[in-house]
Scaffold this active site. Structure first.
Site: not given
Ligand code: CO8
Length: 258
Positions: A65, A110, A113, A133
């Protein structure tokens, strides 16, 4: 229908739906969910395909998400977002054709999921999957706490959710989250090949298999068995052309024509 965050193409009877927000690793926000809802409501398009492959543009399948969008959420916003996502993922699970996730890269939160709401998952050997999460003070909110334990058992699901670290595609394969591993450069092609094989089977039988599996887990074993017997019996009604064709084709030593 015009999309900003999705791409759709057809290869013969197979539909390929690509999440196309690579700058945010295809993170799911309300706009993406709106487009997905629109796509799955488009029955006319869906009627023209016999299987759907879902994949992601760039290096991620879906990295979860949208974390930025959730920064200022109220209690109501959180609830609503969770319900919106669940609605979309239920649309996937309830689609009457097989849906296969082609996990080309990160499938996190997500994103995993969404993959779990598909019927089958194929993953690139280089993909990472996980439910991180817990690292954000969140829990999986699109039915991940429910779908994952139903797929791999409570212990494996707790392990993934509590540890919050991604696992390799091979580990996911061994746990039964992923059904097939593919070379990174050909994950989409290998998934389409699988989709084509499946799409060559009886569409009615495929629809019923999906219904039995999804509805069966909500019932006790005896009631689920009764449901199966009823559907099995219905296949022998006179108007069940696919059953007739399938059995005749076998006896006539030819391929069935559904
Ligand atoms: N949301 C928003 N932006 C994201 C997300 C995300 N989940 N993941 C990556 N991005 C963005 C980064 O911020 C970055 O943007 P910018 O260039 O503007 O800084 C761009 O994508 C590229 O990402 P990275 O530079 O971080 O790329 P890396 O190769 O270095 O890292 C990773 C890749 C390891 C995947 C890293 O991006 C990461 O850890 N992402 C987050 C993963 C995460 O925690 N996902 C879970 C999110 S929470 C969720 O899904 C909850 C679901 C339930 C919700 C329920 C409703 C309330």
């Amino acid at each position: 229908m015009k999309f900003n965050y999705l791409k759709f193409e057809k290869r013969d009877k197979i539909g390929i739906l690509t999440l196309d927000r690579p700058n945010a690793l295809n993170a799911l926000n309300e706009d993406v969910f709106k487009e997905l809802t629109g796509f799955f409501n488009d029955k006319e398009t869906i009627q023209t395909i016999r299987a759907l492959v879902i994949t992601g543009e760039g290096k991620a399948f879906i990295a979860g998400a949208d974390i930025k969008a959730m920064q200022e959420y109220s209690t109501q916003d959180g609830y609503d977002f969770s319900e919106i996502g669940k609605g979309v993922f239920d649309q996937i699970a309830n689609l009457e054709i097989p849906v296969i996730a082609a996990i080309n890269g990160f499938a996190l939160g997500g994103g995993l999921e969404l993959a779990l709401s598909c019927d089958i998952r194929v993953a690139s050997e280089k993909a990472r999957l996980g439910l991180p999460e817990v690292n954000l003070g969140l829990i999986p909110g699109f039915n991940g706490t429910q779908r994952l334990p139903r797929l791999v058992g409570a212990g494996n699901a707790m392990y993934l959710m509590m540890l919050g670290e991604g696992i390799t595609a091979n580990e996911a394969y061994q746990l039964g989250i992923v059904q097939k591993l593919a070379k990174p450069e050909s994950v989409l092609e290998e998934t389409i090949e699988l989709a084509e094989k499946i799409a060559g089977k009886s569409p009615n039988a495929l629809r019923l298999i999906k219904k039995m599996v999804h509805q069966g887990v909500e019932l006790n074993f005896k009631d689920a068995g009764k449901m199966e017997s009823k559907e099995f019996g219905r296949l022998f009604k006179e108007d069940q052309k696919e059953r007739e064709e399938g059995i005749n084709a076998f006896l006539e030593k030819r391929k069935p024509n559904w």
